[in-house]
Write a protein that holds these residues in place. Structure first.
Motif, PDB file in Angstrom:
ATOM      1  N   UNK A  94       0.909  -1.262  -0.109  1.00  0.00           N
ATOM      2  CA  UNK A  94      -0.126   0.102   0.059  1.00  0.00           C
ATOM      3  C   UNK A  94       0.940   1.290  -0.195  1.00  0.00           C
ATOM      4  N   UNK A  95       2.086   1.251   0.637  1.00  0.00           N
ATOM      5  CA  UNK A  95       2.905   2.470   0.574  1.00  0.00           C
ATOM      6  C   UNK A  95       3.288   2.766  -0.766  1.00  0.00           C
ATOM      7  N   UNK A  96       3.824   1.637  -1.346  1.00  0.00           N
ATOM      8  CA  UNK A  96       4.196   1.750  -2.702  1.00  0.00           C
ATOM      9  C   UNK A  96       3.149   2.205  -3.608  1.00  0.00           C
ATOM     10  N   UNK A 114      -4.865   6.409   1.308  1.00  0.00           N
ATOM     11  CA  UNK A 114      -4.855   4.964   0.686  1.00  0.00           C
ATOM     12  C   UNK A 114      -5.766   3.954   1.795  1.00  0.00           C
ATOM     13  N   UNK A 115      -5.385   4.161   2.958  1.00  0.00           N
ATOM     14  CA  UNK A 115      -6.122   3.470   4.190  1.00  0.00           C
ATOM     15  C   UNK A 115      -7.695   4.077   4.187  1.00  0.00           C
ATOM     16  N   UNK A 116      -7.929   5.205   3.822  1.00  0.00           N
ATOM     17  CA  UNK A 116      -9.362   5.869   3.826  1.00  0.00           C
ATOM     18  C   UNK A 116     -10.070   4.882   2.786  1.00  0.00           C
ATOM     19  N   UNK A 117      -9.561   4.650   1.588  1.00  0.00           N
ATOM     20  CA  UNK A 117     -10.120   3.781   0.389  1.00  0.00           C
ATOM     21  C   UNK A 117     -10.487   2.600   1.064  1.00  0.00           C
ATOM     22  N   UNK A 118      -9.618   1.839   1.627  1.00  0.00           N
ATOM     23  CA  UNK A 118      -9.695   0.307   1.976  1.00  0.00           C
ATOM     24  C   UNK A 118     -10.714  -0.106   3.189  1.00  0.00           C
ATOM     25  N   UNK A 119     -10.415   0.736   4.165  1.00  0.00           N
ATOM     26  CA  UNK A 119     -10.610   0.134   5.599  1.00  0.00           C
ATOM     27  C   UNK A 119     -12.033   0.118   5.411  1.00  0.00           C
ATOM     28  N   UNK A 120     -12.658  -0.901   6.199  1.00  0.00           N
ATOM     29  CA  UNK A 120     -13.823  -1.260   6.629  1.00  0.00           C
ATOM     30  C   UNK A 120     -14.743  -1.534   5.273  1.00  0.00           C
ATOM     31  N   UNK A 121     -13.970  -1.943   4.150  1.00  0.00           N
ATOM     32  CA  UNK A 121     -14.732  -2.598   2.891  1.00  0.00           C
ATOM     33  C   UNK A 121     -14.505  -3.863   2.819  1.00  0.00           C
TER      34      UNK A 121
END
Length: 193
Positions: A94-96, A114-121
Protein backbone atom coordinates in the motif's frame (compact mmCIF):
# COMPACT_ATOMS: atom_id res chain seq x y z
CA UNK A 1 -13.36 -7.38 15.97
CA UNK A 2 -14.76 -4.18 14.50
CA UNK A 3 -12.44 -1.22 14.71
CA UNK A 4 -13.52 2.28 15.63
CA UNK A 5 -12.41 5.04 13.33
CA UNK A 6 -10.92 7.86 15.34
CA UNK A 7 -11.56 11.39 14.19
CA UNK A 8 -8.75 13.89 13.63
CA UNK A 9 -10.00 16.21 16.41
CA UNK A 10 -9.62 13.43 18.97
CA UNK A 11 -7.51 14.06 22.07
CA UNK A 12 -5.55 10.85 21.43
CA UNK A 13 -2.07 10.94 19.92
CA UNK A 14 -1.48 10.48 16.20
CA UNK A 15 -0.30 6.90 16.74
CA UNK A 16 -3.65 6.01 18.34
CA UNK A 17 -5.47 7.15 15.20
CA UNK A 18 -3.13 5.12 13.01
CA UNK A 19 -3.61 2.03 15.21
CA UNK A 20 -7.41 2.37 14.91
CA UNK A 21 -7.20 2.69 11.15
CA UNK A 22 -4.83 -0.25 10.88
CA UNK A 23 -7.25 -2.53 12.72
CA UNK A 24 -10.02 -1.48 10.29
CA UNK A 25 -7.50 -2.01 7.51
CA UNK A 26 -6.66 -5.45 8.87
CA UNK A 27 -10.37 -6.31 8.94
CA UNK A 28 -10.64 -5.39 5.24
CA UNK A 29 -7.45 -7.39 4.54
CA UNK A 30 -8.95 -10.50 6.16
CA UNK A 31 -12.27 -10.16 4.31
CA UNK A 32 -10.51 -10.01 0.95
CA UNK A 33 -7.97 -12.73 1.92
CA UNK A 34 -10.69 -15.34 2.55
CA UNK A 35 -12.86 -14.34 -0.44
CA UNK A 36 -13.39 -17.22 -2.87
CA UNK A 37 -11.21 -19.69 -0.95
CA UNK A 38 -12.79 -22.03 1.59
CA UNK A 39 -9.41 -23.07 2.99
CA UNK A 40 -8.07 -19.53 3.53
CA UNK A 41 -7.34 -18.44 7.10
CA UNK A 42 -7.29 -14.68 6.49
CA UNK A 43 -3.62 -14.30 7.43
CA UNK A 44 -2.27 -14.39 3.86
CA UNK A 45 -3.61 -12.97 0.60
CA UNK A 46 -3.22 -14.35 -2.93
CA UNK A 47 -2.50 -12.14 -5.93
CA UNK A 48 -6.00 -12.64 -7.30
CA UNK A 49 -7.55 -11.31 -4.08
CA UNK A 50 -5.00 -8.46 -3.96
CA UNK A 51 -6.10 -7.39 -7.45
CA UNK A 52 -9.77 -7.67 -6.42
CA UNK A 53 -9.13 -5.50 -3.36
CA UNK A 54 -7.46 -2.84 -5.49
CA UNK A 55 -10.34 -2.86 -8.00
CA UNK A 56 -13.20 -2.94 -5.46
CA UNK A 57 -11.71 -0.23 -3.21
CA UNK A 58 -10.87 2.03 -6.19
CA UNK A 59 -7.11 1.96 -5.61
CA UNK A 60 -6.86 1.39 -9.36
CA UNK A 61 -7.92 4.66 -10.97
CA UNK A 62 -6.82 3.92 -14.55
CA UNK A 63 -4.51 6.95 -14.70
CA UNK A 64 -1.92 6.85 -11.92
CA UNK A 65 -2.43 3.24 -10.82
CA UNK A 66 -3.33 0.50 -13.30
CA UNK A 67 -3.81 -3.26 -12.98
CA UNK A 68 -0.27 -3.73 -14.23
CA UNK A 69 1.09 -1.51 -11.45
CA UNK A 70 -0.86 -3.52 -8.88
CA UNK A 71 0.56 -6.81 -10.21
CA UNK A 72 4.11 -5.46 -10.30
CA UNK A 73 3.91 -4.22 -6.70
CA UNK A 74 2.52 -7.59 -5.56
CA UNK A 75 5.32 -9.58 -7.18
CA UNK A 76 7.91 -7.12 -5.85
CA UNK A 77 6.65 -7.34 -2.24
CA UNK A 78 6.07 -11.11 -1.95
CA UNK A 79 8.92 -13.55 -1.43
CA UNK A 80 10.48 -15.27 -4.43
CA UNK A 81 8.99 -18.71 -3.76
CA UNK A 82 5.76 -17.43 -2.13
CA UNK A 83 2.39 -16.94 -3.77
CA UNK A 84 0.88 -14.91 -0.94
CA UNK A 85 1.57 -11.80 1.11
CA UNK A 86 1.11 -11.25 4.84
CA UNK A 87 -0.55 -8.24 6.44
CA UNK A 88 2.82 -6.50 6.96
CA UNK A 89 3.72 -7.04 3.31
CA UNK A 90 0.24 -5.77 2.43
CA UNK A 91 1.00 -2.48 4.22
CA UNK A 92 4.31 -2.23 2.34
CA UNK A 93 2.47 -2.73 -0.95
CA UNK A 94 0.00 0.00 0.00
CA UNK A 95 2.91 2.37 0.70
CA UNK A 96 4.28 1.67 -2.78
CA UNK A 97 0.91 2.31 -4.42
CA UNK A 98 0.14 5.38 -2.27
CA UNK A 99 3.18 7.17 -3.76
CA UNK A 100 1.78 6.61 -7.27
CA UNK A 101 -1.92 7.14 -6.51
CA UNK A 102 -1.60 10.40 -4.55
CA UNK A 103 1.40 12.11 -6.17
CA UNK A 104 0.83 15.65 -4.86
CA UNK A 105 0.72 14.63 -1.18
CA UNK A 106 3.41 13.70 1.34
CA UNK A 107 4.09 10.01 1.99
CA UNK A 108 2.16 10.06 5.29
CA UNK A 109 -0.87 11.87 3.80
CA UNK A 110 -0.87 9.59 0.76
CA UNK A 111 -0.78 6.51 3.00
CA UNK A 112 -3.67 7.86 5.11
CA UNK A 113 -5.73 8.48 1.95
CA UNK A 114 -4.96 4.93 0.79
CA UNK A 115 -6.12 3.53 4.16
CA UNK A 116 -9.35 5.53 3.89
CA UNK A 117 -10.05 3.92 0.51
CA UNK A 118 -9.69 0.39 1.90
CA UNK A 119 -10.67 0.32 5.56
CA UNK A 120 -13.99 -1.23 6.49
CA UNK A 121 -14.67 -2.49 2.97
CA UNK A 122 -15.30 -6.04 1.81
CA UNK A 123 -15.31 -7.84 -1.53
CA UNK A 124 -18.02 -6.76 -3.96
CA UNK A 125 -19.84 -9.74 -5.42
CA UNK A 126 -20.70 -8.96 -9.01
CA UNK A 127 -21.99 -11.03 -11.88
CA UNK A 128 -24.43 -13.00 -9.77
CA UNK A 129 -27.61 -13.78 -11.67
CA UNK A 130 -30.72 -12.39 -10.04
CA UNK A 131 -34.16 -13.92 -10.42
CA UNK A 132 -36.62 -12.08 -12.61
CA UNK A 133 -40.06 -11.49 -11.17
CA UNK A 134 -42.07 -10.31 -14.13
CA UNK A 135 -45.72 -11.26 -14.61
CA UNK A 136 -44.87 -13.03 -17.86
CA UNK A 137 -42.33 -15.32 -16.23
CA UNK A 138 -44.57 -16.07 -13.26
CA UNK A 139 -47.48 -16.91 -15.60
CA UNK A 140 -45.32 -19.26 -17.66
CA UNK A 141 -43.90 -21.04 -14.61
CA UNK A 142 -47.16 -21.46 -12.69
CA UNK A 143 -47.70 -25.24 -12.78
CA UNK A 144 -51.38 -25.00 -11.79
CA UNK A 145 -52.15 -23.49 -15.23
CA UNK A 146 -50.45 -26.32 -17.18
CA UNK A 147 -52.67 -28.53 -19.35
CA UNK A 148 -52.37 -31.77 -21.28
CA UNK A 149 -49.30 -33.94 -20.94
CA UNK A 150 -47.39 -31.16 -19.15
CA UNK A 151 -49.89 -31.23 -16.30
CA UNK A 152 -48.96 -34.87 -15.60
CA UNK A 153 -45.37 -33.90 -14.86
CA UNK A 154 -46.25 -32.04 -11.63
CA UNK A 155 -48.08 -33.05 -8.46
CA UNK A 156 -50.78 -30.92 -6.75
CA UNK A 157 -48.25 -28.76 -4.89
CA UNK A 158 -46.42 -27.84 -8.13
CA UNK A 159 -43.37 -29.99 -7.42
CA UNK A 160 -42.05 -31.97 -10.37
CA UNK A 161 -42.44 -35.75 -10.39
CA UNK A 162 -39.09 -36.30 -12.08
CA UNK A 163 -38.67 -39.26 -14.39
CA UNK A 164 -42.12 -40.60 -13.53
CA UNK A 165 -43.65 -37.43 -14.95
CA UNK A 166 -41.63 -37.54 -18.18
CA UNK A 167 -41.88 -41.18 -19.18
CA UNK A 168 -44.46 -43.94 -19.08
CA UNK A 169 -42.77 -46.33 -16.69
CA UNK A 170 -43.50 -49.98 -17.39
CA UNK A 171 -44.05 -52.38 -14.51
CA UNK A 172 -41.65 -55.27 -15.16
CA UNK A 173 -42.32 -57.05 -11.88
CA UNK A 174 -44.38 -59.96 -13.27
CA UNK A 175 -43.33 -63.37 -14.57
CA UNK A 176 -43.90 -62.15 -18.09
CA UNK A 177 -43.37 -58.48 -18.90
CA UNK A 178 -46.66 -56.62 -19.01
CA UNK A 179 -48.52 -59.39 -17.14
CA UNK A 180 -51.31 -57.62 -15.28
CA UNK A 181 -52.00 -60.17 -12.53
CA UNK A 182 -48.53 -60.21 -10.94
CA UNK A 183 -48.49 -61.45 -7.35
CA UNK A 184 -51.88 -63.18 -7.55
CA UNK A 185 -50.58 -66.76 -7.75
CA UNK A 186 -50.38 -67.25 -3.97
CA UNK A 187 -53.86 -65.80 -3.61
CA UNK A 188 -55.26 -68.19 -6.24
CA UNK A 189 -53.47 -71.21 -4.78
CA UNK A 190 -54.59 -70.43 -1.23
CA UNK A 191 -58.09 -69.67 -2.46
CA UNK A 192 -58.42 -73.13 -4.10
CA UNK A 193 -57.59 -75.04 -0.91
Amino acid sequence: KPAKRLSTDSTNSHEGAVAGEISALEEAFRKFAVHGDTRATGKEMHGKNWSKLCKDCHVIDGKNVTTTDVDIVFSKIKGKSCRTITFDQFKEALQELAKKRFKGKSEEEALQEMYKLIEGKGPVISGVTKTVSSPTVSRLTDTSKFTGSHKERFDASGKGKGRAGREDLVDNSGYVSGYKHAGTYDHKVQGNK
